[in-house]
Every structure is written in structure tokens, then in C-alpha cells.
Design an enzyme around this catalytic site. Structure first.
Site, PDB file in Angstrom:
ATOM      1  CD  GLU A 161      10.786  -7.715   5.259  1.00 51.97           C
ATOM      2  OE1 GLU A 161      11.510  -8.755   5.964  1.00 51.97           O
ATOM      3  OE2 GLU A 161      10.430  -6.777   5.824  1.00 51.97           O
ATOM      4  NE  ARG A 198       7.377   4.370   9.553  1.00 48.55           N
ATOM      5  CZ  ARG A 198       6.385   4.289   8.650  1.00 48.55           C
ATOM      6  NH1 ARG A 198       6.035   3.459   7.919  1.00 48.55           N
ATOM      7  NH2 ARG A 198       5.527   5.500   8.639  1.00 48.55           N
ATOM      8  CG  ASP A 228      -0.347 -17.365   8.021  1.00 43.97           C
ATOM      9  OD1 ASP A 228       1.011 -17.489   8.603  1.00 43.97           O
ATOM     10  OD2 ASP A 228      -1.147 -17.373   8.658  1.00 43.97           O
ATOM     11  CB  ALA A 270       1.757  -0.112   6.141  1.00 46.52           C
ATOM     12  CG  HIS A 323       5.431  -2.245   9.920  1.00 42.04           C
ATOM     13  ND1 HIS A 323       6.799  -2.622   9.839  1.00 42.04           N
ATOM     14  CD2 HIS A 323       5.418  -1.478   9.068  1.00 42.04           C
ATOM     15  CE1 HIS A 323       7.451  -1.579   9.042  1.00 42.04           C
ATOM     16  NE2 HIS A 323       6.478  -0.826   8.425  1.00 42.04           N
ATOM     17  NE  ARG A 328       4.314   6.561   1.537  1.00 41.84           N
ATOM     18  CZ  ARG A 328       4.114   5.324   1.978  1.00 41.84           C
ATOM     19  NH1 ARG A 328       4.543   4.443   1.114  1.00 41.84           N
ATOM     20  NH2 ARG A 328       4.514   5.174   3.233  1.00 41.84           N
ATOM     21  NE  ARG A 356      10.352   5.967   7.861  1.00 42.81           N
ATOM     22  CZ  ARG A 356       9.237   5.706   6.938  1.00 42.81           C
ATOM     23  NH1 ARG A 356       9.372   4.735   6.005  1.00 42.81           N
ATOM     24  NH2 ARG A 356       8.334   6.435   6.817  1.00 42.81           N
ATOM     25  CE1 TYR A 376       9.013   4.978   1.924  1.00 42.10           C
ATOM     26  CE2 TYR A 376       7.573   6.790   2.634  1.00 42.10           C
ATOM     27  CZ  TYR A 376       8.002   5.580   2.754  1.00 42.10           C
ATOM     28  OH  TYR A 376       7.455   5.018   3.796  1.00 42.10           O
ATOM     29  N   PRO A 399       0.867  -1.286  -0.075  1.00 41.76           N
ATOM     30  CG  PRO A 399      -0.272  -1.129   2.073  1.00 41.76           C
ATOM     31  CD  PRO A 399       0.452  -2.293   1.102  1.00 41.76           C
ATOM     32  CG  ASN A 400      -0.312   4.360   1.458  1.00 45.38           C
ATOM     33  OD1 ASN A 400      -1.277   4.815   0.759  1.00 45.38           O
ATOM     34  ND2 ASN A 400      -0.201   3.796   2.557  1.00 45.38           N
ATOM     35  CG  ASN A 406       8.427  -2.131   0.133  1.00 50.16           C
ATOM     36  OD1 ASN A 406       7.951  -2.361   1.044  1.00 50.16           O
ATOM     37  ND2 ASN A 406       9.064  -0.936  -0.477  1.00 50.16           N
ATOM     38  CG  HIS A 438      11.508  -2.519   3.912  1.00 50.32           C
ATOM     39  ND1 HIS A 438       9.976  -2.280   3.992  1.00 50.32           N
ATOM     40  CD2 HIS A 438      11.694  -3.558   4.561  1.00 50.32           C
ATOM     41  CE1 HIS A 438       9.464  -3.355   4.501  1.00 50.32           C
ATOM     42  NE2 HIS A 438      10.606  -4.126   4.844  1.00 50.32           N
ATOM     43  CB  ILE A 439      12.198   2.769  -0.442  1.00 46.65           C
ATOM     44  CG1 ILE A 439      11.500   2.100  -1.631  1.00 46.65           C
ATOM     45  CG2 ILE A 439      12.706   3.954  -0.663  1.00 46.65           C
ATOM     46  CD1 ILE A 439      10.383   2.515  -2.191  1.00 46.65           C
ATOM     47  CB  SER A 440      12.817   4.024   4.457  1.00 46.34           C
ATOM     48  OG  SER A 440      11.735   3.307   4.956  1.00 46.34           O
TER      49      SER A 440
HETATM   50  C1  DQA Z   1       8.430   0.883   3.285  1.00 49.64           C
HETATM   51  C2  DQA Z   1       8.665   0.983   4.856  1.00 49.64           C
HETATM   52  C3  DQA Z   1       7.190   0.955   5.692  1.00 49.64           C
HETATM   53  O1  DQA Z   1       7.508   1.378   7.026  1.00 49.64           O
HETATM   54  C4  DQA Z   1       6.307   1.690   5.009  1.00 49.64           C
HETATM   55  O2  DQA Z   1       4.912   1.597   5.805  1.00 49.64           O
HETATM   56  C5  DQA Z   1       6.079   1.766   3.673  1.00 49.64           C
HETATM   57  C6  DQA Z   1       7.251   1.750   2.753  1.00 49.64           C
HETATM   58  C7  DQA Z   1       9.870   1.303   2.882  1.00 49.64           C
HETATM   59  O3  DQA Z   1       9.796   0.723   1.506  1.00 49.64           O
HETATM   60  O4  DQA Z   1      10.702   1.886   3.093  1.00 49.64           O
HETATM   61  O5  DQA Z   1       4.970   2.181   3.155  1.00 49.64           O
HETATM   62  O6  DQA Z   1       8.203  -0.395   3.449  1.00 49.64           O
END
Ligand code: DQA
Length: 143
Positions: free
Chosen positions: A97, A110, A86, A76, A79, A17, A106, A22, A9-10, A73, A99-101
Site C-alpha cells: 500500500e 484519513r 476483500d 480515498a 479509508h 490537487r 492529515r 501532492y 480516485p482523483n 494507492n 500514499h503520496i502524503s
Molecule cells: C492518498 C491519501 C488519501 O487520504 C487521499 O484520499 C488520496 C491520496 C495519498 O496518496 O496521499 O486521494 O492516498
């Protein structure tokens, strides 16, 4: 070799963002970057994004059935989504897995990933390069 690159999501609104977290790339740019980097390593990267847990779960089922490796990725969902964990646990191919950040730098919520425990590995904090590094790791795992 096909690889599914799933985004939660997002991430479809990446350019809207916080750019200090990001960067400025939009999702179309990120998708192109992953496809290009994937192709350079011999992968056909099928890059998808959804705000819905249902879509991500059904894409993981698809990957499990087709025995395709996955880079995810979960955004959210990382978490707290036991349902995604599953589904991902049923994969027989590698799961990376990304993550960009760097979520560990943070907010406290997270700092928990319910996905890391079933992933082959996690790459976080390198911006879009996290995906490129995941593709390299996947390539190494295939040797
Ligand atoms: C994220 C980190 C997550 O905590 C956050 O909710 C995201 C992006 C990242 O790519 O850094 O939406 O997965």
C-alpha cells in the site's frame, strides 16, 4: 517481472490537487516515474488509474489470477472500501500500500486504512518516492 501499480480516485488529476500535499507532478509524470524506476529494478510496471471501485476490484482479480504483485494507492477508497480489501485479500503475491502524503498527519478520517491489515506493508509520506520505495521493497521480497 511484472507488477501492477493501481491508483484510485482523483489521482488522475494529481496536478490539480493541493500542491502543498501532492506536489506538482501530473499523473502522466507519475506514471513515467514509476515505469522508469521499475525498469531500473527489473520490473515491468503496468501503471493504471481509475475513479471507479469496479475497475480497481477487477484489476485486483486479474492480479490474483495471474499471481502478479500489486502496489496500490487506493486514494480515498483506502479509508472505507471493504470491497477493495476483500478483493486484495485474494492476492497470493505481495501487496504494498502506498500514499503520496502521510495520511496520519492529515484529517482524522484519513487515519483509518481498511487496506493496511491485509497488505505486506505500507509506505506513505514520501511523495512520488513512496512508489519507488515500494518497488525496492518488492524487489527485496523477491530475493
Ligand atoms: C492518498 C491519501 C488519501 O487520504 C487521499 O484520499 C488520496 C491520496 C495519498 O496518496 O496521499 O486521494 O492516498
Amino acid at each position: 517481472m511484472k507488477v501492477l501499480v493501481l491508483n484510485g480516485p482523483n489521482l488522475g488529476r494529481l496536478d490539480l490537487r493541493d500542491s502543498s500535499v501532492y506536489g506538482k507532478l501530473d499523473f502522466a509524470g507519475l506514471k513515467l516515474f514509476i515505469e522508469t524506476q521499475g525498469a531500473a529494478l527489473g520490473f515491468l510496471a503496468d501503471v493504471r488509474q481509475s475513479d471507479s471501485e469496479v475497475d480497481i476490484i477487477s484489476w485486483l482479480h486479474e492480479a490474483a489470477e495471474a499471481k502478479i504483485p500489486v502496489i496500490i494507492n487506493p486514494a480515498a477508497f483506502t479509508h472505507y472500501s471493504y470491497a477493495i480489501r476483500d478483493a486484495a485479500e485474494m492476492l497470493t503475491s505481495p501487496l504494498i500500500e502506498v500514499h503520496i502524503s502521510n495520511p496520519l498527519r492529515r484529517e482524522e478520517f484519513r487515519h483509518t486504512s481498511v487496506i493496511s491489515g491485509i497488505a505486506s506493508g505500507t509506505i506513505a509520506g514520501f511523495g512520488p518516492d513512496s512508489y519507488r520505495l515500494a518497488l525496492i521493497a518488492l524487489k527485496e521480497m523477491q530475493k
